[in-house]
Design a protein around this motif. Sequence first.
Motif: not given
Length: 148
Positions: A48-56, A67-76, A122-126, A133-137
């Motif tokens: 999956a592609k996880i996008h984050s946009y931040r304005v300071y 990636t989704g794999e990196q996101w999973k580690v971060l969530v944990q 938003y999120m995209l599911l496939k 179903l799983e989150i791909v973006e």
Amino acid sequence: MKKVILAVAVLISSISHASENAKSFFDEYTKLGSNFDVKVASLYANDAKIHSYRVYPHGKERQMEITGEQWKVLVQRVMPLAKMKNDKSTFKNIAIKPEGNGYKIKAHRYSEKKCYTDKGYYMLLKRTEKGQLEIVEEYMETQPQSDC
């Protein structure tokens, strides 16, 4: 003519049922998140592609993609900290639309801890090969400061 009407009715019914599956998926996603349950990470595809946009506050903008794999580690890692700070999001104005072989879910994501609304969420599911179903973006807009 009756066959055409019947075919359209069946198609609408199957789209409606499929959208309900996407809604149930999103309901589970929000429930797990609100309960700070690390199982929410299992809803993401590894690629999956996880996008984050931040304005300071000073105007600097930052975009991040992982990636989704990196996101999973971060969530944990961060979920226990989020629980301690009661840092959760709620969602309103949820719209689910079929897109390709999946769905796009748009919503207004409200950060309860920082009191701001992300209207770009938003999120995209496939569907997987097994039909799940799983989150791909996923895309979210964040800010470092609180508006509370």
